[in-house]
Structures are given as structure tokens and as C-alpha cells.
Design a protein around this motif. Structure first.
Motif, PDB file in Angstrom:
ATOM      1  N   THR F  45      68.490  31.031  59.474  1.00 36.85           N
ATOM      2  CA  THR F  45      67.135  32.162  59.842  1.00 36.85           C
ATOM      3  C   THR F  45      67.218  32.139  61.330  1.00 36.85           C
ATOM      4  N   GLY F  46      66.578  32.955  61.887  1.00 38.97           N
ATOM      5  CA  GLY F  46      66.697  33.522  63.148  1.00 38.97           C
ATOM      6  C   GLY F  46      65.474  32.294  63.744  1.00 38.97           C
ATOM      7  N   ARG F  47      64.840  31.942  65.172  1.00 39.82           N
ATOM      8  CA  ARG F  47      63.870  31.272  66.027  1.00 39.82           C
ATOM      9  C   ARG F  47      63.379  31.090  67.198  1.00 39.82           C
ATOM     10  N   GLN F  48      62.464  31.854  66.781  1.00 42.11           N
ATOM     11  CA  GLN F  48      62.186  32.327  68.349  1.00 42.11           C
ATOM     12  C   GLN F  48      62.120  31.099  69.294  1.00 42.11           C
ATOM     13  N   PRO F  49      62.463  31.504  70.235  1.00 45.08           N
ATOM     14  CA  PRO F  49      62.171  33.055  70.630  1.00 45.08           C
ATOM     15  C   PRO F  49      63.294  33.815  71.650  1.00 45.08           C
ATOM     16  N   ILE F  50      64.334  33.572  70.388  1.00 44.77           N
ATOM     17  CA  ILE F  50      65.474  34.478  70.502  1.00 44.77           C
ATOM     18  C   ILE F  50      64.864  35.750  69.815  1.00 44.77           C
ATOM     19  N   PHE F  51      64.241  35.520  68.577  1.00 44.45           N
ATOM     20  CA  PHE F  51      64.213  36.425  67.108  1.00 44.45           C
ATOM     21  C   PHE F  51      62.962  36.287  66.713  1.00 44.45           C
ATOM     22  N   PRO F  52      62.277  36.807  67.104  1.00 45.53           N
ATOM     23  CA  PRO F  52      61.289  37.535  66.991  1.00 45.53           C
ATOM     24  C   PRO F  52      60.064  36.810  65.530  1.00 45.53           C
ATOM     25  N   ARG F  53      59.054  36.384  65.419  1.00 44.30           N
ATOM     26  CA  ARG F  53      59.169  35.695  64.144  1.00 44.30           C
ATOM     27  C   ARG F  53      58.400  37.053  63.029  1.00 44.30           C
ATOM     28  N   GLU F  54      58.012  38.900  63.664  1.00 42.92           N
ATOM     29  CA  GLU F  54      58.009  39.994  63.110  1.00 42.92           C
ATOM     30  C   GLU F  54      59.400  40.378  62.264  1.00 42.92           C
ATOM     31  N   GLN F  55      59.888  39.741  63.409  1.00 44.91           N
ATOM     32  CA  GLN F  55      61.870  40.557  63.020  1.00 44.91           C
ATOM     33  C   GLN F  55      62.601  39.696  62.095  1.00 44.91           C
ATOM     34  N   VAL F  56      61.918  38.136  61.956  1.00 42.82           N
ATOM     35  CA  VAL F  56      62.377  36.841  61.069  1.00 42.82           C
ATOM     36  C   VAL F  56      62.093  36.972  59.303  1.00 42.82           C
ATOM     37  N   GLU F  57      60.828  37.845  59.942  1.00 44.57           N
ATOM     38  CA  GLU F  57      59.738  37.838  58.784  1.00 44.57           C
ATOM     39  C   GLU F  57      60.316  39.291  57.536  1.00 44.57           C
ATOM     40  N   GLN F  58      60.766  39.715  58.047  1.00 44.35           N
ATOM     41  CA  GLN F  58      60.856  41.338  57.464  1.00 44.35           C
ATOM     42  C   GLN F  58      62.477  41.040  56.955  1.00 44.35           C
ATOM     43  N   VAL F  59      62.935  41.114  57.864  1.00 48.63           N
ATOM     44  CA  VAL F  59      64.897  40.335  57.215  1.00 48.63           C
ATOM     45  C   VAL F  59      63.844  39.363  55.989  1.00 48.63           C
ATOM     46  N   GLN F  60      63.602  38.745  56.238  1.00 54.77           N
ATOM     47  CA  GLN F  60      63.406  38.267  54.876  1.00 54.77           C
ATOM     48  C   GLN F  60      62.885  38.943  53.980  1.00 54.77           C
ATOM     49  N   GLN F  61      61.939  39.644  54.792  1.00 58.78           N
ATOM     50  CA  GLN F  61      61.372  40.591  52.967  1.00 58.78           C
ATOM     51  C   GLN F  61      62.375  41.792  52.423  1.00 58.78           C
ATOM     52  N   GLU F  62      63.125  41.947  52.915  1.00 61.13           N
ATOM     53  CA  GLU F  62      64.518  43.314  52.932  1.00 61.13           C
ATOM     54  C   GLU F  62      65.441  41.738  52.635  1.00 61.13           C
ATOM     55  N   MET F  63      65.177  40.951  52.403  1.00 57.73           N
ATOM     56  CA  MET F  63      66.598  40.503  51.727  1.00 57.73           C
ATOM     57  C   MET F  63      66.137  40.177  50.314  1.00 57.73           C
ATOM     58  N   ARG F  64      64.367  39.669  50.207  1.00 57.12           N
ATOM     59  CA  ARG F  64      64.060  39.276  48.868  1.00 57.12           C
ATOM     60  C   ARG F  64      64.587  40.681  48.186  1.00 57.12           C
ATOM     61  N   ARG F  65      64.260  41.904  48.604  1.00 54.81           N
ATOM     62  CA  ARG F  65      64.524  42.507  47.859  1.00 54.81           C
ATOM     63  C   ARG F  65      65.716  43.259  47.226  1.00 54.81           C
ATOM     64  N   ALA F  66      66.359  43.354  48.152  1.00 53.48           N
ATOM     65  CA  ALA F  66      67.861  42.798  48.087  1.00 53.48           C
ATOM     66  C   ALA F  66      68.384  42.383  46.849  1.00 53.48           C
ATOM     67  N   HIS F  67      68.250  41.431  46.594  1.00 48.61           N
ATOM     68  CA  HIS F  67      68.521  39.946  46.067  1.00 48.61           C
ATOM     69  C   HIS F  67      67.942  40.021  44.791  1.00 48.61           C
ATOM     70  N   ALA F  68      66.755  40.676  44.835  1.00 48.23           N
ATOM     71  CA  ALA F  68      65.869  41.176  43.535  1.00 48.23           C
ATOM     72  C   ALA F  68      66.720  42.780  43.206  1.00 48.23           C
ATOM     73  N   ILE F  69      67.193  44.000  43.728  1.00 49.00           N
ATOM     74  CA  ILE F  69      68.205  44.475  43.444  1.00 49.00           C
ATOM     75  C   ILE F  69      69.092  44.331  42.536  1.00 49.00           C
ATOM     76  N   ILE F  70      70.066  43.539  43.490  1.00 51.10           N
ATOM     77  CA  ILE F  70      71.263  43.254  43.272  1.00 51.10           C
ATOM     78  C   ILE F  70      70.624  42.106  41.633  1.00 51.10           C
ATOM     79  N   GLY F  71      69.352  41.080  41.466  1.00 47.79           N
ATOM     80  CA  GLY F  71      69.990  40.680  40.106  1.00 47.79           C
ATOM     81  C   GLY F  71      69.866  38.869  40.425  1.00 47.79           C
ATOM     82  N   VAL F  72      69.703  38.191  41.519  1.00 47.51           N
ATOM     83  CA  VAL F  72      70.030  37.275  42.076  1.00 47.51           C
ATOM     84  C   VAL F  72      68.670  36.421  41.763  1.00 47.51           C
TER      85      VAL F  72
END
Lengths: 229, 229, 229, 229, 229, 229
Positions: F45-72
Motif C-alpha cells: 500500500t502506498g505510504r505518505q509522503p511518497i504516495f499522497p493519501r488521496e492518491q492511495v485512497e483513489q487507487v484503493q477505490q478503483e481496485m475495489r471497483r475492478a475486483h467487483a467487475i471481475i467478481g472477486v
């Protein structure tokens, strides 16, 4: 920098007609467009009774048309027996390749891959490398192997030699002509998902290209470079 | 064709001062003679107390003199800690390499070999490759690895990566200057039969050269070429 | 420890006369000096009309003189047809090698490299390995491949098998005799920068030697050792 | 010929106690029987809290007993932290190996395999190779890697380095002692079909042996030999 | 999951009778027990005068008995000449393999290893791979190479292709039958420490098994899998 | 046969969110459709300060949506620090992977490729292999590596490990869902000719598919199979 400046005089050697289009048709067209000297040599010709005369003649006609589309005007036939290179002594097999390289004096040699499943490809590679031995200052400067769909991926890599592309040539400007030239081989084109299909060639150009941020590329495996003074 | 036309803007990266001379000093001198833009980047600098200050300063002076002999006027120090690249996080190690490649925008990258026994060489290679990822159309076109006597042959090839030379560059016109530049590293030159000796460098040039019918050559291992339109 | 104690009875097999001198002439001379039993077997002989009779006779004379210089008194000719090993059935090719190994009962076998570009070298290697199969307690203990300038570096390594030297034998005391023996092959010596030149052999000895802190060495690639009770 | 004559002074380096018995216990026992100088060095020691003190002490006792069974009287502990070699700087890791090799001046070095899955094995190999660099005429003559059941076969060969045995040492006379020594590691012995079992070691000896017509053997992968005058 | 569900219809191809028992006899017996369709094809038959008629007939009888023990009822003879596959044109060699694969339509193909020292093994592998080219949706799904004691370990790995086992099949329930089937080849069984002995086969099963926590296994090297919808 | 029958319980491990979709999203979707148990684990998982919090949260949301599409429905986060796996001790890195494999008890493990240029990929592979060591009868049966565009082709193959695909899984029925799932990663999708583009993924599916006569496939490199009774 122009590809033709880097490659100088180019000789592409195909075990059978169409291998040179599948493997490096886009690159050859680009070189022709840039004004390079390009020669295609075809190692084998089908012989009766294995290959019916009409079939052989058809393929030769298709080849001439394909080369015209690419813009290559110097095509040479070594006339070795197709599907039988393993069955003739290496000395006899090597001789016309040596003659060819002596005649053309290429700076760049484009060859089939040594790990292709077809023995004709393996022997074409070996005979070409023998002809290109760096025994004098006119030996080819650059030697690359192209990939041939339906031959390069069907052996047993990585236990047998694996085609690992490490030279990528932009063919965005000539991809359509490559496809047209391949289309000229009406007897060889197959419907997707066979590999010898326009869809596969187009997809392959995108895959090889985007690996290095190009829209379309042909990929090669580097063999040897001699950068003389 | 001129080497400089083929290579364009050149960046040679050395883990430590003198690696670039041992590995590609003759090639760099030839490129300078042809008018090419050549940059040398040195990844590490010795730090106290591992490396005494005087020793570090001496090596730096030797390096400046060697680069002057070669004719390279653009030398950049990344100032990472010598003999410690394995001990700093990859992110920190990668950053100055990325900055360097962004600044120099080289067409050709000359790197130490990934299979060298010294971890500084291995990490320099990796960090350079990360910096050279072909993510955009300015990524380096040609990447080659040079060989460094006393590092390249001392690991455990072929179980570890083997340096198998397949690019040979004629350095007949610059071999003496390469030897002179190496001689400038008084603190590094060793008496034969140590590898870091003029005798070995001269013999290596003859061996690498005559393998392809040249009087003197430096040998490289090809990594990747992108031949853009 | 004496090399002859380690190697015991030695059999060096050459595809053609002079390969054994190029590849391991210094080692053989050292073994002879130490009193070892050394046999050289030459796999092939030139046949008319490919090879004119006078040429064949000249090479044989040169070979006898070279072996005398090295001090080897037991030379055996398998008399297979030169440049045609690929064209005879493996069974016929293997038979004289099997007979040879049964006769000589070597402890150490010195062979050409399997990745040499010349098919005679590849088939000599294979036939020798078949003859050396460890099916009984008299099979050879040590098998090494020597390198042959102008054959070993001219194929397509690392896609084809790469010669990666990992056995280094000190030949400082016999390098001059190796060069003299090679000089006996007047018909084979070429002017530098051809690889088959005294300059290349001398430089190669320095390169292979200084890689492991020796003044002169021949390098080999290890194949197999069986260290019996 | 006696193995001890060939190997001279022997140093076996184990990442953890018992690796040296699993990998080359039979060979070491044979060397001791022949009167050779044999040293075992153990790279790491378990540290609290990862490894409880009693466990560490037990393993050390087992090790001393195992070495006594083998007949090795010179055991050296480098005392680096077990399971943490990746986490200490290479410079610190390399130093005790360099000291060790300088002290023992081995002719033959027996090492764990670079492709073992355990990072301690990989770093022990690298540090040993650094210590054995052939920079002077006292560098080790022979370097071999042994195989360690449960480490050597569990990575991802052939994509990661593959252990391909090519040196076979007869241990028929010492196999039982090897098994007894391994049995001394009560804390490490596992019931078959775990690999660290007497049944596997015995079967492995038969497999490695009969591959070369021996009743029992240990197999090694050759790294480098320097055969000095 | 049952092995037979994963493997579907199975075709094992042996260069000579007994290779299939040595390499995959336990696996075939397990498949038969599970009710799978199993075919064994033997590529070559001994021909006079190389192989005396009685010897050939004896081996064939032994083979029939061995297959009966394994429970395989579909044995096919391609009747190519034993020890001569290198001497017939590839086209002639390939034809019966193509016919075989077309007839049997196997889901899983078990082949000898391409790096075996015997050319019959190498050519059997190549011809089988040509027959199995994935040109249509009936091409075999899984292709694996088995190991053959006395062929697989006697070439020059890792310079020649190395057998690195990465598929392990539990044969605990059929090991005894494999040994019995091998015992049926009275003319082929050799006393330990020859590899073609029951002791070696039993030890090999333990070594291959315990590498992955099985009591007995046969090991294979993966070639290709196609997991269709 | 159903893929889910062959693969059983599946665990795909991604160094970072989206690697699992790029590499095996189509395969996972097919498995879900067939009713298989599928778990995705994301190593970092991205950690601050290398990865801004919003970016990390966005990617996690995207991931959840992607996994839902795949059905996992079973996604696990190991929460190791992104881009820093090289900087934490292997013991700490390995622990959550061991816990994961113990918890999920997968039959099939899908991993990033050991030769990917990103160290997070290399360390994820190693830690997963350590967790999957076949020390007991519950270790994973099948281990495969997927390819990740923009990581797998950017190191220095074949000198560094080359991804040579030898397992091809039909994803014709799920390719569109794979593309949709990748599209969910709005922050990661790039315009062609960047590799992380829908065009490249689609072309790659056609290339990998037609290599084995499928309309669309994902390709993997086989690591190990254990076929238990």
C-alpha cells in the motif's frame, strides 16, 4: 537518424517465401522508403512431388507481388529444396549462402530465429551465420533475427532457444503495406485465430510497439554488431 | 558510417571512477574525436571513514585527468556512497539516476554489466535501467553493457549472468589514449598479471578485436535498441 | 600439485589438425613436461576432391611437426571425412570415438566446444560424450572443453551455447612452445587481426591468465568430473 | 588419485549448521579419512528473540557432535545473524568471509548454491566469492557448490539459477557417517517424506552416485578452477 | 482431483521400448487405475543387422509384458529404425508422428527430454512437437518431458539443455508396479550402480517425491499448457 | 474440463493494485464465472509522503471497483510499503505472505514474474515462493507467473530472467470484463502507445491467444506443479 543510415545495405534471408514479410516486412518497406539497398533471398523452393508445381508457382507469384508492394526489387532464389534442408549435407547447403553474402556484401543481415521449430529455419540461420563469419573487413556489421509467427513460438523455449525481443523497429508508417504484402500470399493467409492472419500481425505490431512506446513495431533478437572505424 | 551518427548523444555510467575507462574508454575517445556529445556519470564517491579523504581526492584528480585525456568535458557525480549501494533503499538510489537521464537525454547508454561481482555494479545497472524505461519517446535508443576487468569475470557465470560479448567497437585509433587515460589512475593501476594493468587492457583489445577482424576493439553486451522513425 | 597428477592419462580430441594446438597446446605441452601420458586424436581428414591431396598431406606434415614440438608422441587419426561429419550417420560417426576411448582409457578428456559454429566441432563433441558415458568405472573422470579461435566466438551465443571459461590452466612455461607448434601449421597461420595468428594466441593467453592472476593461461569450460574412491 | 591430493586444504562454508552435512558431509568425511586439512565455517548464528537461546545452544551442540562424527576438528563461527543476512550491509557481511579466507588459505572452497531459495544461502555464496576473488596467487584453486535438500530445489529453476550437478564425489565409504552426523542434528531431522530425512539423503546418494556408476555420491556444481604451475 | 481428469486422454511417446517405463511408468499406471485412456507409442524398432532379430523380438515381448503390468492396452509401433533417426530425413521421420497424434488426439503428451544425449530422443522430441503444433483447437493441451535414467543426465547440461524438474506426480500407489514393469525388461535391467536398475528407480522416486513432500514421485519438465474454455 | 476444476482454490498475489488485472484479470473472471474460490492479495500500500493519501485512497477505490467487475469478493491487503520492499528485512517481508498462504490454503498461486524490473515484483515473487515451499501436503499444487505490461519487458532479458510464456489460458469469454476492470483504474490507464492501455491489453490477448489458436488468452510462465494422489 534514418534507419537506412544505420543499416546500410540490407539482406533479409527467408527460409520460405512469406517468412520475410511476416518477420520484417514493415522494416524492409521502411528501408525502401528511405532509399536503402534491400535484397531479399529465399533459401528454398518447393519441389515435386512434395510440393505440386502449381502450388509452387502460385507462391512464387504471390511472393513477387508481395515484394513489389514492399518495394523490394532485388529478390534472389537459392533454390534449395523446401522442407529438406536437414537432409542435404551442410557443405552443399552452406555454399549458396556463402555465394549470396559474397555477392550482396550486406551491412545488415536479417535472419530467421535459430530456435524456430522448423528445421529449415534452423539450417538457414546456421548457413547464414557461416557465410557471415567475421573473417575479413567486409563481413556484415549487424545481424538480427526476426520472429515468424507459427514457427518462433512453437518449439520448447526456454529449454530450446527462446526468442526474447531486444531490438524494436518502428513500422508505423509501413504497417499497412506489410499487411497488404502479406495479403498477397493468398495461399498462406489464414483466418484468425490462426497466427498467420492479418489480425495477429496487427496485434503483434501493437504489442511489440507499445513495449517501447511506439504505435507499431517489429521486434528482433540481436545477434552481433561490429562497429568499424 | 560514423559511430557518433549511430550513437547520437552518449551517456556512460560508471559505478566508480575508472570503470568507464576500463570498459569503454576507447569508445568514448573515438566518439569525442568524431564530435559526439559525451557525458560520463560516476555513481558513487568514497566516503569517510571507509575511504580516507586523501584517497578519494586523489582518485577524483586522477579521474579528471583521465577524462581530459579521453576528451570528455561533461563529467557528473551522483555522489552516492561507494561500496554501499546495496545498503540504501532502491528509491533513494534510483532518484539521481532518473534525474541524470532526464537531464542528459542520451540516445545511447553505456552501463556496467548486471553480472559483475560487485554489488555497486549490479545496482548501478538496475537503477540505470529503471531510469531508461521506455515510457516515452525520449527513452534511450541503445543500451549496451561494457566489461570491467576484475569485476566482470569474477562472479559465477554461467550460473550467474554471463558476459557474452556481441557488440564490438573498433578502437584502433584510440587504444593508446585509453591506456594513457587508465595510466592517469596511478592509484588503480596494478602490475601484470593483475587484470587492472595496461598489459591486460592491451591484450583484451587484441582479443576482442581479432574476434571480428579488427586490430583493437572494446566489446559490449547488447541490452536493447529502439529504432524510431 | 602437478597438473599431470590431477589429470592422469589425457586424451585431447581435435575435429581437424591444429584445433588441439589452438585450444590446449600449452596445456598438453605442460603435461608432457610433467611426464604425463598424452594422446591426441584427430577426428577428420580432408578428402578429395573437397580437399586436394597435397593440401591434406601438407597439413598432416605440419601436424606431425607441431605434435613433436609439443612433445606428444601418440597421435591417432580417426579418418572421418572433414567438413562432412553432419552428413554421415551418427552410428558411423560414433563408432571410432567409442573405439578410441576404449583403447586409450583416458582419465581426462579435452574436447572442442559444443557451441562452436563448425558442425564438425559439434559432432565431435557429441560423439566424444557418447563415448565417455559414465556406464562403468573406467569412464573418463574429467571432461573439459577448450576454445578454438575462429570457431568458438562465431556462432550466436548466448542464444546458442556460450563458451564461458571456468577452468584456467597456467601455461606460462609452455606458451612459447604452443606458439611455435602453431607456427608449424604454415598453411593455417594468418596475419593479425585474423584470429588464427600468433598475436591473438599470445593476447588470449594474457587475457585468460590475468583473469585469475596468471601470466598466461588456457581457458576451458567444465563439463563433468567424477572423483572416484 | 586421492581426493585430498586434488583438493588440498578444504574450507566448507555453511549458512547455518547442518547445511555442510547435508551438502558435503560425506565428502568432508572422506577428506578427513585421507588426512586432509578440513575447516568448516558456519556463517550465521541464531539470535534472540528470533531464535530462542536454548534452541541455538542445542543446534550448536548438535553441530559439534556432527563435526566430531565427520572428524572435522576446525570449526569456525562467523556469528552473523541467522535469517538476516539480507538486512546487513554487504560490506559488513563480506568482512568476516574475507578474514576467514585469508586465515584458512583454502585450496578448495565448498559453498552453498547461489540459486537456493534462502537468502542467507545466496548472500553466503556472494560473500564467499568476493573473498575468493583471484586477485593474487593464493586465491582458492577450486570452487564448488553443494546442494542442500529443502533449499536447492525450492526456488524457481530454471528461471532462477538451476542446480545442475556436474561434479560427482564418491562417498560410498562415508555415507553411513554422513547419515550419523546428520542424525546428530536431532532438532533438524524430519520424518520422510520431508527432504531433511535420512531416507532422502540415502536415496539422493544412490541417485547422484548411479548417474556416474558409483554406489553413493554427493553432487556439486562446478564454479571455477585455477590450475597453477 | 484425479490425475485423469486433469490429463484427459494421454499419449506417451518412447524412443525405444522401456523409456516410457523408466520415465513415466508410475504415472501411466496411476492413470490406468483412474480409468484414463492411455496410449503408448514406441518410435523405433531395432533393425537387422544392427540389432539381431532375436534381441528385437525379446525386447518386444518384454515390452508387451511391461505394458500389461502397467495396464496399458493400446501400444503403437511407429517402426522407425532404432539408433538411426538422425539419418533419415526429417520429413520422413515426422510423418508417422503426425499420423499418430491425429489418430490418438491426446490431451496430454508425455515426451522424452530434448536434452537427452541419445539423438533418437532428441529427434523423437522434435517430431512430436511438430505433430503437436497448436494450429487448431485439437492440439494437445499439456506437454511434459519425462526423464530417462542413463540418457537425461549424460549430455553436457547446463551448456546443453538441462532437465530441471518442475512437475511432480505422486506415484506412491504404483511405484511397485513400475518396478515390476521395468523388471519385465530382463534384457535391459542392469545391476546397481548402473542407472537402469531397480535400486536407482526406487531411489529416484524417493528423491523426486520428497522434494515436494511426497513418498514417491516421477518428475517432469513442463513444456506447454493450453487451457481452453 | 473446467479451469476451476484444474486450479481449485486460487490465490493471485499482486505487488500493487492493478497488477493482478493486467496479468490475470481475464483468468480470474473466468474462474469466478465457473464458481471457483478466488482470492486476490495485494502486497503493498502506498505510504505518505511518497504516495499522497488521496492518491492511495483513489487507487484503493478503483481496485475495489475492478475486483467487483471481475467478481472477486475476497481481497486481502498485506499493507507492506509500496516501492520499498527492498528496504525492509526479508523476514518482515516474508511473514505476511506466509500468514496469507496459511490462511487461504490455495491450490493454485498466480504470481508476478521474478524478472520484472520493479523490485517490489521480485520481492513479492520471492516471498510468495518462500510461503509456498512444499514442506507439507497442503502446499500449493500449481504456481504460475503472469506478465505485467510495463514491468515484465523492461528489464534486461535474456541476461536477466526472460518471461517465456508456456501456459496459455483462454479468456475469450472474459476479455471485455478484464478491460472494463482495468478501465476502473482511471488513475493508471494510459493512452496508447503506452503499455498500460486498453489497446495494448487487447492486442496482447490476441497475440497470446493466436499463438495457440485461441481468440484471446492470458499467458503465464510455469513454475511448479505437484499432482498429488
Amino acid at each position: 537518424m534514418k534507419l537506412s543510415d544505420r543499416f546500410g545495405r540490407v539482406l533479409a534471408i527467408a527460409p520460405h517465401p512469406d517468412d520475410e514479410i511476416l518477420g520484417c516486412g514493415g522494416t524492409l518497406a521502411r528501408l525502401v522508403d528511405e532509399g536503402a539497398d534491400v535484397t531479399i533471398a529465399v533459401a528454398t523452393t518447393g519441389r515435386q512431388p512434395i510440393f505440386p508445381r502449381e502450388q509452387v508457382e502460385q507462391v512464387q507469384q504471390e511472393m513477387r507481388r508481395a515484394h513489389a508492394i514492399i518495394g523490394v526489387t532485388d529478390t534472389r532464389m537459392l533454390d534449395l529444396p523446401a522442407a529438406e534442408l536437414d537432409a542435404i549435407p551442410a557443405r552443399e547447403c552452406n555454399a549458396p549462402f556463402a555465394q549470396l553474402v559474397d555477392d550482396v556484401r550486406p551491412d545488415t543481415l536479417l535472419l530467421p530465429f535459430v530456435g524456430d521449430i522448423h528445421l529449415d529455419h534452423q539450417y538457414t540461420f546456421l548457413a547464414s551465420m557461416v557465410a557471415a563469419r567475421p573473417r575479413h573487413s567486409n563481413a556484415p556489421c549487424d545481424i538480427l533475427c526476426y520472429e515468424t509467427v507459427s514457427e518462433t513460438n512453437w518449439y520448447a523455449a526456454p529449454t530450446t532457444p527462446a526468442f526474447v525481443p531486444n531490438v524494436f523497429i518502428d513500422i508505423q508508417s509501413t504497417l499497412e503495406r506489410k499487411l497488404e504484402a502479406f495479403g498477397a500470399f493468398a495461399s498462406q493467409v489464414r483466418p484468425f485465430p490462426e497466427e498467420r492472419s492479418p489480425e495477429t500481425l496487427r496485434a503483434m505490431a501493437a504489442v511489440r510497439g507499445s513495449a517501447v512506446h511506439l504505435h507499431a513495431a517489429e521486434a528482433f533478437m540481436h545477434v552481433r554488431s561490429i562497429l568499424r572505424a
